[in-house]
Structure formats: structure tokens, C-alpha cells
Design an enzyme around this catalytic site. Sequence first.
Site, mmCIF file in Angstrom:
data_model
loop_
_atom_site.group_PDB
_atom_site.id
_atom_site.type_symbol
_atom_site.label_atom_id
_atom_site.label_comp_id
_atom_site.label_asym_id
_atom_site.label_seq_id
_atom_site.Cartn_x
_atom_site.Cartn_y
_atom_site.Cartn_z
ATOM 1 N N SER A 177 0.806 -1.231 0.000
ATOM 2 C CA SER A 177 0.000 0.000 0.000
ATOM 3 C C SER A 177 0.833 1.272 0.000
ATOM 4 O O SER A 177 0.803 2.066 0.951
ATOM 5 C CB SER A 177 -0.940 -0.021 1.189
ATOM 6 O OG SER A 177 -1.636 -1.229 1.152
ATOM 7 N N ARG A 192 7.829 6.192 -3.924
ATOM 8 C CA ARG A 192 8.346 6.723 -2.652
ATOM 9 C C ARG A 192 7.539 6.107 -1.517
ATOM 10 O O ARG A 192 6.462 5.568 -1.724
ATOM 11 C CB ARG A 192 8.234 8.240 -2.602
ATOM 12 C CG ARG A 192 6.838 8.725 -2.786
ATOM 13 C CD ARG A 192 6.552 10.074 -2.236
ATOM 14 N NE ARG A 192 5.138 10.297 -2.485
ATOM 15 C CZ ARG A 192 4.672 10.938 -3.537
ATOM 16 N NH1 ARG A 192 5.482 11.448 -4.409
ATOM 17 N NH2 ARG A 192 3.377 11.074 -3.695
ATOM 18 N N ASP A 230 -3.615 -1.254 -1.784
ATOM 19 C CA ASP A 230 -4.762 -1.690 -0.968
ATOM 20 C C ASP A 230 -6.104 -1.197 -1.532
ATOM 21 O O ASP A 230 -7.134 -1.862 -1.383
ATOM 22 C CB ASP A 230 -4.614 -1.311 0.513
ATOM 23 C CG ASP A 230 -4.271 0.146 0.754
ATOM 24 O OD1 ASP A 230 -4.042 0.880 -0.229
ATOM 25 O OD2 ASP A 230 -4.223 0.562 1.926
HETATM 26 C C1 GLC Z 1 -0.855 6.008 1.464
HETATM 27 C C2 GLC Z 1 -0.203 5.258 0.308
HETATM 28 C C3 GLC Z 1 -1.247 4.649 -0.598
HETATM 29 C C4 GLC Z 1 -2.212 3.805 0.220
HETATM 30 C C5 GLC Z 1 -2.826 4.644 1.334
HETATM 31 C C6 GLC Z 1 -3.788 3.852 2.203
HETATM 32 O O1 GLC Z 1 -1.514 7.097 0.959
HETATM 33 O O2 GLC Z 1 0.622 6.124 -0.422
HETATM 34 O O3 GLC Z 1 -0.630 3.857 -1.591
HETATM 35 O O4 GLC Z 1 -3.208 3.309 -0.617
HETATM 36 O O5 GLC Z 1 -1.793 5.164 2.140
HETATM 37 O O6 GLC Z 1 -3.171 2.781 2.821
#
Ligand code: GLC
Length: 498
Positions: A177, A192, A230
Site C-alpha cells: 500500500s 516513494r 490496498d
Molecule cells: C498512502 C499510500 C497509498 C495507500 C494509502 C492507504 O496514501 O501512499 O498507496 O493506498 O496510504 O493505505
Amino acid sequence: MGKVAVGATIVCAAAVCAAAALLVRHRMRSSGKWYRAMAILKEFEEKCGTPILKLKQVADAMDVEMHAGLASEGGSKLKMLISYVDNLPSGHEKGIFYALDLGGTNFRVIRVKLGGREKGVAHQEFDEVSIPPHLMTGSSEALFDFIAEALAKFIDSEPEAFHPPPGRQRELGFTFSFPVRQTSIASGTLIRWTKGFNIEDVVGQDVVGELTKSLEKIGIDMRVSALVNDTIGTLAGGRFHNPDVVAAVILGTGTNAAYVERAQAIPKWHGPLPKSGEMVINTEWGNYRSSHLPLTEYDDHLDEESLNPGEQVFEKLISGMYLGEIVRRVLLKMAEEAEFFGDTVPAKLKQPFILRTPDVSAMHHDTSPDLKVVGNTLKDVLEVSNTSLKTRKIVVEVCDIVVTRGARLSAAGILGILKKIGRDTVKVGEKQKTVIALDGGLFEHYTKFRSCLESTMNELLGDEVAETIVIEHSNDGSGIGAALLAASHSQYLGLDES
Ligand code: GLC
């Protein structure tokens, strides 16, 4: 009256006057301090204001940014990442699949048995492991080795019935995620870190490659068949149960949204046109920023002092990782400038991230007449005891301001997505249902956040449109969704049907 008596009376009167003056001065001083605390609160409240007009501007600007992000790589703060998922689960998926869900302070390893249309998810089991903080900022090898070991333990203890037939590999859906630039459904490079992770040597690397190295090192024969965010997992999991699901939103440690886009509306996609004509997009909306956002000095300082200054500005206003920290910063200013907790500033209150969003939630939901939970939380977390009821009420107000702003901005974000897919209005005679799968601890556990989000959605959409939009809690859909996508991209696809 004798001279002595007169003298004594004068001395007494003077003493009484002095005491009274002291009392008045003390009262004036403390009412001055209280006045100052209230002024800080009032100013904060005003700056956090989210009237409907502002929310609509936030949604419109998000819609514009989404177009820009789809038009070209780097065209917007909204990355609008192409997921390579052009076919969401149909419900026919079958077999035993694994998922690894990594994205917060815990990760999960999951095993599911998919039973096709009739049986759905016939079995599921998981282990949850918390990530030691030093691994969140160490080396990628250390983190992935740690994860691989947990996976090995999970597999080693499984009953024989789940072992793959000879000659076959186990298959895994990897929910990772963080923002990843996908190069296929099962590979991608990390753009990143977000949410407090900061492992430099993996940025720009293929995350599946990193995980596979660690798996091979300890002899686990497992193929990563899908790499998903996610939000994508939640969308896939949601679609498995409900064909009307077109978008997914995570409101947890971080925040993000994904949705189904027409492939033709993605100018930066140069690959072959998918048969479905659709492509799932990971917006990475946490990185959204706009002049319409109600940012305060506290948000600016939080951002400047964060691991990723200037980035994830929307996320820093909304998500579970930051809400508690914003509340702490406001209380600290009140303590420093208005002696809100007495003449010394509580040492603990100076510690970043000491106040967590679950603490804020507990205080915000306190229904006891004397706000006992607030008192206890202040004592246990900040080591501030003997607070007055008046003080505790103000603390609750600060929580309310921060959380209301976050929830209302999330609703504006959802409106932005609905606008992008043309579901923010209803055509005459058409009542097509639009379902949005929501997941994440903030949405699941913070009742006031959730109800504020839902009522703001209704306010923004109006009754007629609101009736067509359903927000559905998709419990732990992201892991199952990844397993489903591993199934629909299995290397053995088709072999079992014969
Ligand atoms: C952060 C991450 C993203 C993820 C979100 C929720 O924003 O960058 O990729 O989906 O958290 O977990």
C-alpha cells in the site's frame, strides 16, 4: 478608639485590600489566559472551516487534477497510477491463494480458499504481525526477510489439505500500500514511501523482486502473481461481492482511492486497449493539494517536520496517522501560550505523535457527564492530571474540529471521484446504483468520523443523487482482493477447468 487599635485596623484593612487585589489580579490573569486559549481555539476553528461551497471547490479541483494526472506522467500531484487491472473478479475464481498485506504498522499473511460462484470465499485464515519500528526505516532486506519469515511460519503450520499438488507453486497476491509504478500486474517500482516508512534502498526498485529474493533465501517456493495497492485490492474484493462497486477508498493510517476508468480516457496509457475497455486507476489522492484546502499553521508545521515535507498534504489532513498529531499540536500551543494545563507545559505534550488517533477517538466519544475518559486519557498519555471539566470540554472540541474537517474533506474527495466518472448526477428515469467500497481503521472504528463523512456526502449530493450512491464497508477486502487478483492472473489458469 486608641492609637494602637486604629493602627491595627489600618494594617488589617491594607492586608485585606492587598489579598483582594492579588485575588483579582490572579482572576484577571487566569481569565486572561483562558481568554487567550479560547482565542487560539476560535482561530483554529475558523481556519478549519469546510462550508459546502469550499468542499465543492475541493471536489472540482480534484476532478481537474485527475484529468491532468491521466493525461501525462507527472501531469499532476495526483499520480493516477495505472494498475494493470483491467478485469475485476468475476466471482468464478477457484483454488487456494495467499495474500500478503503490507501498508501500515502491521502486516498480514492470509490464505483463502475460493470456491467459485456458489461457495465464494469458502475459507480464510490469517496471521497478523506488527512491524518493529526500526524495520520501517532500516534496509529493504531486513524488512522483506522479516516478512518472508512470517510467511514461512504461516505455511509451515498449515494442514496438508492446503499443500499445493506436486509440481505446483503457491501463488500470492501482494498488497503493497504505497505508490508503485506498475510495469505489469505482478511487477512495479516503488515511487516513494509514505506513512512513516522510509527505507531508501528500495525506492525505484521492483518490490516483487525484493520480496522474491527474501522468499528464495529461506526456500519458500511461491510466485507473486499480482502486486496491488490496498485500494485496488479493496475494489477487487468489493466487486467480488457486488457488481455495482466502481470505486474503493481507504481511510486508515493513510488515505487513498481507486476507481474504474474508461481506458480511452487515459491518454498516457500506450498499451493495447483492454478487452473490457476499462482500467483500474490508483489515484494516490493522499498527495492531492489545492489552494482550497483549509490548511492551518499546525498543518504547515506538521508537514515541515514530517519525513515527507510537501507531500501527502491531503493525507496529512485526513488520515489516522496524523489526526492525533494535529490535536497534540493545537493543545501544545494552548499550553505554551495560555497555560492551558497549568503553569508548566506538560513534557509529554511536546513529544511528536504521542497522542494517537485512537486516543482522540476515545475522548471524542466520551459520553460520561464528567468526561472521565478524557480525564484518564490526558493523564495516561500526556501525564496531565486534575484537569477541570471546562478544560476537558475544550479538549473534546479540538478533537471535534480536527476530525470533522478530515471527514468532510474525505467526502469532498469522494465527490471528486463521482464527478470524474459522471456519477454525481442522475439522468431522468435512471437510478443506476453506484457502490463505493470503503475500508480502513479510521472508517471502521471512528464512529463520529464515519457518520460525519456519510452526512456530508448526503449534503453534497442532495437527496435524489444520494439515494443512488452506496458506501459499503468492505471488511479486510484488500487482502482477499489481492488473492482474487492472484487467482485471475494465476499461471495455472485454464488448466483446472479441463
Ligand atoms: C498512502 C499510500 C497509498 C495507500 C494509502 C492507504 O496514501 O501512499 O498507496 O493506498 O496510504 O493505505
